[in-house]
Design a protein around this motif. Structure first.
Motif, PDB file in Angstrom:
ATOM      1  N   VAL A   1      98.549   1.022  -4.075  1.00 20.83           N
ATOM      2  CA  VAL A   1      99.823   0.307  -4.162  1.00 20.83           C
ATOM      3  C   VAL A   1     100.468   0.645  -5.503  1.00 20.83           C
ATOM      4  CG1 VAL A   1      99.029  -1.598  -2.708  1.00 20.83           C
ATOM      5  CG2 VAL A   1      98.786  -1.762  -5.198  1.00 20.83           C
TER       6      VAL A   1
ATOM      7  N   LEU B   1     100.801 -10.406  -5.094  1.00 19.65           N
ATOM      8  CA  LEU B   1     101.780 -10.000  -4.085  1.00 19.65           C
ATOM      9  C   LEU B   1     102.802 -11.124  -3.918  1.00 19.65           C
ATOM     10  CD1 LEU B   1     102.817  -8.103  -1.875  1.00 19.65           C
ATOM     11  CD2 LEU B   1     101.177  -9.172  -0.300  1.00 19.65           C
ATOM     12  N   TRP B   2     104.066 -10.818  -4.203  1.00 17.59           N
ATOM     13  CA  TRP B   2     105.133 -11.822  -4.156  1.00 17.59           C
ATOM     14  C   TRP B   2     105.778 -11.860  -2.772  1.00 17.59           C
ATOM     15  CZ3 TRP B   2     105.951 -14.995  -8.313  1.00 17.59           C
ATOM     16  CH2 TRP B   2     105.321 -14.628  -9.505  1.00 17.59           C
TER      17      TRP B   2
ATOM     18  N   ASP C   1     108.744 -11.449  -1.883  1.00 14.47           N
ATOM     19  CA  ASP C   1     109.705 -10.360  -1.682  1.00 14.47           C
ATOM     20  C   ASP C   1     109.023  -8.998  -1.644  1.00 14.47           C
ATOM     21  OD1 ASP C   1     108.973 -10.058  -4.289  1.00 14.47           O
ATOM     22  OD2 ASP C   1     110.976 -10.298  -5.142  1.00 14.47           O
ATOM     23  N   GLU C   2     107.674  -9.010  -1.558  1.00 12.23           N
ATOM     24  CA  GLU C   2     106.838  -7.811  -1.445  1.00 12.23           C
ATOM     25  C   GLU C   2     106.689  -7.044  -2.758  1.00 12.23           C
ATOM     26  OE1 GLU C   2     108.056  -5.413   1.833  1.00 12.23           O
ATOM     27  OE2 GLU C   2     107.417  -6.879   3.330  1.00 12.23           O
ATOM     28  N   ARG C   3     107.179  -7.620  -3.852  1.00 12.48           N
ATOM     29  CA  ARG C   3     106.879  -7.025  -5.157  1.00 12.48           C
ATOM     30  C   ARG C   3     105.404  -7.229  -5.465  1.00 12.48           C
ATOM     31  NH1 ARG C   3     108.448  -9.524  -9.395  1.00 12.48           N
ATOM     32  NH2 ARG C   3     109.003 -11.463  -8.293  1.00 12.48           N
ATOM     33  N   ILE C   4     104.829  -6.290  -6.214  1.00 15.90           N
ATOM     34  CA  ILE C   4     103.442  -6.417  -6.645  1.00 15.90           C
ATOM     35  C   ILE C   4     103.409  -6.264  -8.159  1.00 15.90           C
ATOM     36  CG2 ILE C   4     101.101  -5.475  -6.481  1.00 15.90           C
ATOM     37  CD1 ILE C   4     101.810  -4.380  -3.750  1.00 15.90           C
TER      38      ILE C   4
END
Length: 352
Positions: free
Chosen positions: A45, A75-76, A78-81
């Motif tokens: 990722v 893992l947020w 909004d799919e931010r990591i």
């Protein structure tokens, strides 16, 4: 923890560290301008750095996530990591930053074996190998010297003996990725899911060795220039999982290797000199003209080669210089901290 993470070199203490966090564990494979490629149980990722990580970096550049780090990911929605934390480093390879500053640069972390990769053609520079060995010993990992391109010379074993004399305590391996000679011995360094980091100048054959160990073309390679100097094939430090378990960390060719620290590394790289110093009559012996100097006696009778002694002197002077720079930097940081506290205190007690 998953078998995937175990194959990447996850050890017991680090696994226990992650058990205390409700986050995703992973290992940093490479770093690109504030972004990390992290290998997790579910695959690689891309992760940015959290505010806590950025704050830590602002205080200490060595807190920057680096190749080999074990990190905790979030893992947020909004799919931010984001990288939220870096697990304690078991070992770390650190060199002085280019430009003769007092700051250090962590090249790789959590390494089990540091391999100084040296091409047999052109003839190896023994003094440079000693410098790399001091860096490797200081990391806390076990150093080895890998002499590559054995197919290009007729005296590989003789050169290996000379290198071994300058590398007490370190294994010296001879190999050729062209003929396959010695590659299996290098592969044994990965047994038990070990992490092997490769250091050396450009053109030493690090990328070719990684490809030979992986059994596939995972890194591009380039031919040596006409003037005998190597081209920079690797442009960043990268962690590559091996098919049978364990990982190799490939690094760009290092033009300069500044020593950031001078603790056990120097003593381990030069145990013969350290033992002689212990035998000097005076504890503060400068090894110049004092009576009862064991170092001078060894130089006179040939027990200690002048070349090796001169290499030790050069590295000692550099280490002393770095120690003074670090001390000045620490004092400056303390002064700034106290100035900030005093200013804040005066502001708090100022009459309203």
């Amino acid at each position: 923890m998953s078998a995937t993470l175990t194959a990447l070199g996850l050890d017991g203490p680090t696994a226990e560290y992650f058990e205390t966090l409700d986050l995703i564990p992973g290992r940093v494979a490479r770093v690109d301008k504030g972004l990390s490629t992290v290998l997790t149980a579910d695959g690689p990722v891309r992760a940015s750095w959290s505010g806590d990580i950025l704050a830590a970096i602002a205080l200490d550049a060595e807190a920057t996530p680096c190749t080999g780090d074990w990190v905790a990911l979030r893992l947020w929605p909004d799919e931010r990591i984001t990288v939220e934390a870096v697990a304690p480093r078991r070992t770390r390879i650190i060199r002085a930053e280019a430009g003769k500053t007092s700051r250090g640069q962590v090249l790789a972390s959590n390494v089990d074996v540091v391999a100084i990769v040296v091409g047999l053609e052109p003839e190896p520079n023994i003094g440079r190998i000693e410098r790399f060995l001091a860096l490797a010993w200081e990391s806390g990992a076990h150093p080895v010297v890998i002499l590559t391109k054995a197919d290009l010379v007729n005296d590989a074993e003789d050169v290996a003996e000379d290198v071994a004399t300058a590398a007490p305590g370190a294994d010296v391996l001879v190999c050729s990725v062209t003929t396959g000679e010695g590659v299996s011995r290098v592969a044994e360094l990965l047994a038990g899911n070990q992490t092997l980091a490769l250091l050396g100048v450009s053109g030493a054959g690090k990328s070719s060795l990684v490809n030979a160990l992986a059994g596939a073309e995972v890194l591009s390679v380039q031919a040596i220039r006409d003037d005998g100097k190597g081209r920079h094939t690797s442009v960043r430090r990268e962690l590559i999982p091996m098919p049978g378990g364990g990982v190799v960390i490939d690094t760009p060719g290092l033009r300069t290797v500044g020593l950031q620290e001078s603790g056990d590394g120097m003593a381990s790289a030069f145990p013969d000199v350290a033992a002689l110093i212990d035998g000097c009559r005076f504890k503060d012996c400068s090894h110049q003209n004092e009576p009862g100097c064991a170092v001078l006696a060894a130089l006179d009778d040939g027990t200690l080669p002048y070349r090796r002694y001169e290499s030790w002197v050069k590295l000692q002077k550099e280490a002393a210089w770095m120690a003074r720079r670090n001390d000045l930097r620490m004092r400056s940081a303390v002064k700034k901290e106290w100035a900030a506290r005093t200013k804040a205190h005066k502001r708090d007690i100022k009459p309203r």
